[in-house]
Scaffold this motif. Structure first.
Motif, short mmCIF file in Angstrom:
data_model
loop_
_atom_site.label_atom_id
_atom_site.label_comp_id
_atom_site.label_asym_id
_atom_site.label_seq_id
_atom_site.Cartn_x
_atom_site.Cartn_y
_atom_site.Cartn_z
N UNK A 1 6.08 2.78 -1.08
CA UNK A 1 4.73 2.30 -0.86
C UNK A 1 4.58 1.90 0.61
N UNK A 2 3.41 2.23 1.15
CA UNK A 2 3.09 1.80 2.51
C UNK A 2 1.75 1.06 2.48
N UNK A 3 1.53 0.23 3.48
CA UNK A 3 0.22 -0.38 3.67
C UNK A 3 -0.30 0.08 5.01
N UNK A 4 -1.64 0.15 5.10
CA UNK A 4 -2.28 0.57 6.34
C UNK A 4 -3.71 0.07 6.34
N UNK A 5 -4.34 0.11 7.52
CA UNK A 5 -5.74 -0.22 7.60
C UNK A 5 -6.56 0.91 6.99
N UNK A 6 -7.59 0.55 6.26
CA UNK A 6 -8.47 1.54 5.65
C UNK A 6 -9.32 2.20 6.74
N UNK A 7 -9.76 3.41 6.45
CA UNK A 7 -10.67 4.14 7.33
C UNK A 7 -11.91 4.52 6.54
N UNK A 8 -12.91 4.98 7.23
CA UNK A 8 -14.14 5.40 6.55
C UNK A 8 -13.87 6.54 5.57
N UNK A 9 -12.82 7.32 5.78
CA UNK A 9 -12.47 8.40 4.86
C UNK A 9 -12.02 7.85 3.50
N UNK A 54 -7.18 -3.60 4.21
CA UNK A 54 -5.83 -3.05 4.04
C UNK A 54 -5.77 -2.32 2.70
N UNK A 55 -5.13 -1.16 2.70
CA UNK A 55 -4.88 -0.44 1.46
C UNK A 55 -3.37 -0.23 1.32
N UNK A 56 -2.94 -0.13 0.08
CA UNK A 56 -1.57 0.24 -0.23
C UNK A 56 -1.61 1.66 -0.78
N UNK A 57 -0.66 2.45 -0.34
CA UNK A 57 -0.57 3.85 -0.77
C UNK A 57 0.80 4.10 -1.39
N UNK A 58 0.80 4.88 -2.44
CA UNK A 58 2.04 5.36 -3.03
C UNK A 58 1.86 6.84 -3.29
#
Length: 151
Positions: A1-9, A54-58
């Protein structure tokens, strides 16, 4: 899992998450109108230098979200002039119970501290015991309870 700043996409999935938040909160708030509700201006929060989403992605799938927004203190007698308000805390149901909300909360607190903000607040329904326990694990403590009466 990673976290990152969200984008308009990311807006399409974030709008779905927003409705998930609304659905989760309906049992705790009988004053909400029926149908689709929008609590947040997500595009503005993503673009604002005073906020981060912030979003988390897996596996390249967004599974959780949260935001921090720097706000001015409402009263001039507080020890702080600004604080970070956290909101939009959502984890997809199949990913709950894995500590993902804590990871996002920690990331939002770190972002706030990096901007010199040491006061962090959020709102949670008094009857939402599982959320209260999760926030207490993250170091939050109850502060003020809003009471209401339908007259």
């Amino acid at each position: 899992m990673i976290t990152r700043e969200a984008t308009e996409q990311d807006l399409a999935i974030l709008l779905e998450f927003e409705q998930g938040v609304v659905t989760a909160e309906r049992p705790f708030n009988s004053t909400l109108i029926e149908g689709e509700i929008h609590y947040y201006d997500l595009k503005h929060l993503i673009q604002s230098p005073q906020a981060t989403v912030i979003v988390a992605e897996e596996n390249h799938e967004i599974i959780a979200s949260g935001y921090a927004l720097i706000k001015k203190a409402a009263k001039d007698y507080y020890q702080f002039k600004e604080y970070a308000y956290l909101g939009f805390m959502y984890v997809k149901p199949e990913h709950r119970g894995k500590g993902i909300n804590k990871v996002i909360t920690d990331e939002l607190i770190s972002w706030s501290k990096s901007r010199g903000i040491n006061e962090v607040r959020l709102d949670v329904y008094a009857q939402n015991e599982s959320a209260i326990k999760a926030y207490e694990k993250a170091g939050f403590e109850p502060h003020l309870l809003t009471m209401r009466l339908k007259a």
